[in-house]
Write an enzyme that holds these catalytic residues in place. Structure first.
Site, PDB file in Angstrom:
ATOM      1  N   GLY A   1     -42.112 120.776  52.224  1.00 55.81           N
ATOM      2  CA  GLY A   1     -42.091 119.407  51.874  1.00 55.81           C
ATOM      3  C   GLY A   1     -41.247 119.289  50.646  1.00 55.81           C
ATOM      4  O   GLY A   1     -40.329 120.074  50.386  1.00 55.81           O
TER       5      GLY A   1
ATOM      6  N   GLU B   1     -40.169 125.778  51.674  1.00 58.29           N
ATOM      7  CA  GLU B   1     -39.170 125.047  52.336  1.00 58.29           C
ATOM      8  C   GLU B   1     -39.081 123.686  51.812  1.00 58.29           C
ATOM      9  O   GLU B   1     -39.532 122.862  52.271  1.00 58.29           O
ATOM     10  CB  GLU B   1     -39.299 125.192  53.893  1.00 58.29           C
ATOM     11  CG  GLU B   1     -39.540 126.516  54.463  1.00 58.29           C
ATOM     12  CD  GLU B   1     -38.184 127.147  54.877  1.00 58.29           C
ATOM     13  OE1 GLU B   1     -37.154 126.417  54.754  1.00 58.29           O
ATOM     14  OE2 GLU B   1     -37.990 128.447  54.724  1.00 58.29           O
TER      15      GLU B   1
ATOM     16  N   CYS C   1     -34.389 117.694  56.472  1.00 54.56           N
ATOM     17  CA  CYS C   1     -34.185 118.106  55.342  1.00 54.56           C
ATOM     18  C   CYS C   1     -32.842 118.471  55.121  1.00 54.56           C
ATOM     19  O   CYS C   1     -32.276 118.883  53.926  1.00 54.56           O
ATOM     20  CB  CYS C   1     -35.281 119.363  54.990  1.00 54.56           C
ATOM     21  SG  CYS C   1     -35.126 120.487  56.555  1.00 54.56           S
TER      22      CYS C   1
HETATM   23  P1  NAD Z   1     -45.420 115.297  53.219  1.00 58.47           P
HETATM   24  O1  NAD Z   1     -45.485 113.971  52.452  1.00 58.47           O
HETATM   25  O2  NAD Z   1     -45.890 115.231  54.511  1.00 58.47           O
HETATM   26  O3  NAD Z   1     -45.943 116.335  52.243  1.00 58.47           O
HETATM   27  C1  NAD Z   1     -45.850 117.785  52.781  1.00 58.47           C
HETATM   28  C2  NAD Z   1     -47.579 118.536  52.705  1.00 58.47           C
HETATM   29  O4  NAD Z   1     -47.990 118.388  51.285  1.00 58.47           O
HETATM   30  C3  NAD Z   1     -48.395 117.406  53.239  1.00 58.47           C
HETATM   31  O5  NAD Z   1     -49.097 118.208  54.280  1.00 58.47           O
HETATM   32  C4  NAD Z   1     -49.283 116.998  52.615  1.00 58.47           C
HETATM   33  O6  NAD Z   1     -50.476 116.714  52.829  1.00 58.47           O
HETATM   34  C5  NAD Z   1     -49.065 117.761  51.318  1.00 58.47           C
HETATM   35  N1  NAD Z   1     -49.575 117.313  49.858  1.00 58.47           N
HETATM   36  C6  NAD Z   1     -48.915 116.056  49.539  1.00 58.47           C
HETATM   37  N2  NAD Z   1     -49.428 115.876  48.172  1.00 58.47           N
HETATM   38  C7  NAD Z   1     -50.076 117.000  47.866  1.00 58.47           C
HETATM   39  C8  NAD Z   1     -50.639 117.510  46.662  1.00 58.47           C
HETATM   40  N3  NAD Z   1     -50.823 116.795  45.514  1.00 58.47           N
HETATM   41  N4  NAD Z   1     -51.339 118.772  46.767  1.00 58.47           N
HETATM   42  C9  NAD Z   1     -51.301 119.370  47.888  1.00 58.47           C
HETATM   43  N5  NAD Z   1     -50.683 119.230  48.945  1.00 58.47           N
HETATM   44  C10 NAD Z   1     -49.949 118.054  48.978  1.00 58.47           C
HETATM   45  O7  NAD Z   1     -43.713 115.619  53.035  1.00 58.47           O
HETATM   46  P2  NAD Z   1     -42.796 115.194  52.024  1.00 58.47           P
HETATM   47  O8  NAD Z   1     -42.898 115.838  51.006  1.00 58.47           O
HETATM   48  O9  NAD Z   1     -42.520 113.722  51.966  1.00 58.47           O
HETATM   49  O10 NAD Z   1     -41.610 115.778  52.659  1.00 58.47           O
HETATM   50  C11 NAD Z   1     -40.315 115.543  52.698  1.00 58.47           C
HETATM   51  C12 NAD Z   1     -39.674 116.459  51.606  1.00 58.47           C
HETATM   52  O11 NAD Z   1     -39.625 117.799  52.581  1.00 58.47           O
HETATM   53  C13 NAD Z   1     -38.199 116.488  51.535  1.00 58.47           C
HETATM   54  O12 NAD Z   1     -37.877 116.840  50.071  1.00 58.47           O
HETATM   55  C14 NAD Z   1     -37.374 117.090  52.403  1.00 58.47           C
HETATM   56  O13 NAD Z   1     -36.011 117.589  52.155  1.00 58.47           O
HETATM   57  C15 NAD Z   1     -38.348 118.224  52.574  1.00 58.47           C
HETATM   58  N6  NAD Z   1     -38.305 119.043  53.853  1.00 58.47           N
HETATM   59  C16 NAD Z   1     -37.823 120.227  53.799  1.00 58.47           C
HETATM   60  C17 NAD Z   1     -37.971 120.932  54.907  1.00 58.47           C
HETATM   61  C18 NAD Z   1     -37.378 122.354  55.315  1.00 58.47           C
HETATM   62  O14 NAD Z   1     -37.731 123.028  56.056  1.00 58.47           O
HETATM   63  N7  NAD Z   1     -36.698 123.090  54.031  1.00 58.47           N
HETATM   64  C19 NAD Z   1     -38.314 120.567  55.956  1.00 58.47           C
HETATM   65  C20 NAD Z   1     -38.820 119.096  56.203  1.00 58.47           C
HETATM   66  C21 NAD Z   1     -38.702 118.252  54.886  1.00 58.47           C
END
Ligand code: NAD
Length: 473
Positions: free
Chosen positions: A204, A226, A261
């Site tokens: 995330g 990641e 990502c």
């Molecule tokens: P998201 O909103 O789905 O969040 C990711 C996870 O974090 C979820 O399961 C969510 O419930 C949890 N979460 C959210 N807020 C939280 C908190 N305060 N405390 C604990 N857990 C919490 O996803 P996102 O962050 O919007 O994803 C997008 C980002 O992820 C982008 O920056 C993208 O580049 C990155 N990403 C990276 C990869 C990789 O493989 N490197 C893959 C996909 C996305």
């Protein structure tokens, strides 16, 4: 997904600290009983997972369409096929991966032998993101199972259809005394994070990664993070323009509409070359998605109203007014944004400061191509860096001087399909890696084991430490 869909989709019964304690107790006792360690258990779970994917591809495609309008072709290629292939590889290689690896010893321990024994870490937590909600959930689960761990998966609440499908399918196909899915958002994830895990694998954004890392630090729990970042594409002028443009257009808009990502975040090219590159990008956009891309069945929507608002803010930034040279249309009710190209956005504009993670593509122009390397290096280390060129020297300079999670020369995003390459970030784009054997390693401890007998003891190692013994060294 709308705010309403997300709110309605969270776990029916509140998952709180007490529930998390119970869950951990159960999984810990399964792990300590040794159930997850055998080759037989690991391979049977992987086989069931494969069967689950084979039986449920229609349901999976429907969930991906409901959450993201993801085209069926993308659902197969980027999610279902990817994890099927991870699962098959793990099944094929599992025996080899589990084997201890012989290690050389030295005179100081003579006579002795040594090996590196991979052991499971214990009970691990996987928190995944919404944009590839099947792949990003199941791929790390495959690594955790292959390495012999008990595992909790927390899918993203922003992909509610896939979250509930995963809870249903993993519950049906896998051993629930060792593998669980917890659905939910921040409160549920926070309850999980209070537990003492043996590893946390988080996918995330960087802001939440800091929350995860802080929670992990309390128990000295190792993490894999990641994350994302602004992945640049440096485009030289001595390239095959058609191939370059179509690879960029498909890697940007044909992969979940920029919500990947490793999606190209911005392009850097020379002032002189920019006009031809832009023409070719526009040409391929029309060729791939038609004159009305907002209604193209081959393009995903923006995943969530929160992300729509974030992207709209990047577009409405005064600093880029007059700089949108293609697209720019938005449709809030359907969460659609047209493929958009922005030329020479100032460095301090929002679009050049934040990860875009959507269908907007800024193009930065420089005097000479080498300036692009300097530009990239003046910013946080990206998850991926891409270069299109025919110049050997530039390729070498790019590979040796740019620090990024991964680099692809003359294409974009494809490195993540090569399972012999580690996939992960560096610096702000993450820590740790997975895919292929790296997934097994991410969830294993490499235990150093030294074997000795009872003979061959050199008296010099024992006190009293006389000058004569010192001279032997
Ligand atoms: P998201 O909103 O789905 O969040 C990711 C996870 O974090 C979820 O399961 C969510 O419930 C949890 N979460 C959210 N807020 C939280 C908190 N305060 N405390 C604990 N857990 C919490 O996803 P996102 O962050 O919007 O994803 C997008 C980002 O992820 C982008 O920056 C993208 O580049 C990155 N990403 C990276 C990869 C990789 O493989 N490197 C893959 C996909 C996305």
């Amino acid at each position: 997904a709308s705010e309403e869909q997300v709110k309605n989709s969270t776990a029916p019964a509140m998952f709180d600290t007490e529930a998390a304690n119970c869950l951990m107790k159960e999984l810990r006792s399964t792990f300590l009983a040794g159930k997850t360690k055998s080759y037989e258990w690991r391979s049977s779970q992987l086989k069931s997972l494969l069967k689950m994917l084979e039986d449920s591809d229609k349901q999976i495609c429907d969930a991906l369409f409901s959450d993201l309008s993801k085209p069926e072709m993308e659902a197969y290629i980027h999610e279902i096929a990817m994890i099927k292939s991870s699962c098959k590889l793990a099944l094929k290689k599992l025996k080899d991966w589990m084997k201890p690896e012989k290690a050389k010893t030295n005179l100081g321990t003579f006579p002795s032998s040594a090996e590196i024994v991979p052991e499971p870490l214990g009970v691990v937590l996987i928190i995944s993101a919404w944009n590839y909600p099947l792949l990003l959930s199941v791929d790390p689960v495959i690594g955790a199972i292959a390495a012999g761990n008990a595992v909790v998966l927390k899918p993203s609440e922003l992909a509610p259809a896939m979250s509930s499908l995963l809870a249903k399918l993993l519950g049906k196909y896998l051993d629930n005394s060792a593998i669980k899915v917890v659905e939910g958002a921040v409160p549920e994830t926070s309850a999980l994070l209070e537990q003492k895990w043996d590893k946390i694998f988080y996918t995330g954004n960087g802001r939440v990664a800091r929350v995860v890392m802080a929670a992990a630090a309390k128990n000295l729990t190792p993490v894999v993070l990641e994350l994302g970042g602004k992945s640049p594409v440096l485009v030289d002028s001595n390239i095959d323009l058609t191939v370059t443009a179509r690879r960029i257009v498909s890697g940007k808009w044909g992969c979940n509409n920029g919500q990947a990502c490793v999606a190209p975040d911005y392009i850097i090219t020379t002032k002189q070359y920019a006009p031809v590159l832009i023409d070719s990008l526009k040409h391929h956009l029309v060729k791939f998605f038609g004159e009305d891309p907002m209604n193209s069945p081959d393009m995903s929507k923006v995943g969530h109203s929160r992300h729509f608002a974030r992207l709209k803010k990047l577009l409405d930034d005064d600093k880029i007014s007059g700089k949108i040279i293609h697209g720019g249309q938005t449709d809030k009710s359907n969460l659609k944004i047209a493929p958009t190209i922005v030329l020479d956005a100032p460095e301090d504009s929002l679009i050049m400061s934040e990860e875009i993670f959507g269908p907007l593509l800024p193009i930065v122009t420089v005097e000479k191509i080498e300036d692009g390397v300097e530009f990239i290096n003046s910013r946080p280390k990206p998850l991926a860096a891409y270069l299109f060129t025919n110049t050997k020297q530039l390729k070498e300079e790019f590979v040796s001087n740019i620090s990024a999670g991964g680099v692809v020369i003359n294409d974009v995003t494809l490195h993540l399909m090569v399972d012999t390459l580690p996939f992960g970030g560096v610096g702000e784009s993450g820590t740790g890696a997975y895919h292929g054997k790296f997934s097994f390693d991410a969830f294993s401890h490499k235990k150093a084991v030294l074997y000795r007998g009872f003979f061959g003891d050199a008296p010099a190692r024992y006190p009293p430490y006389t000058p004569g013994k010192l001279r032997l060294l």
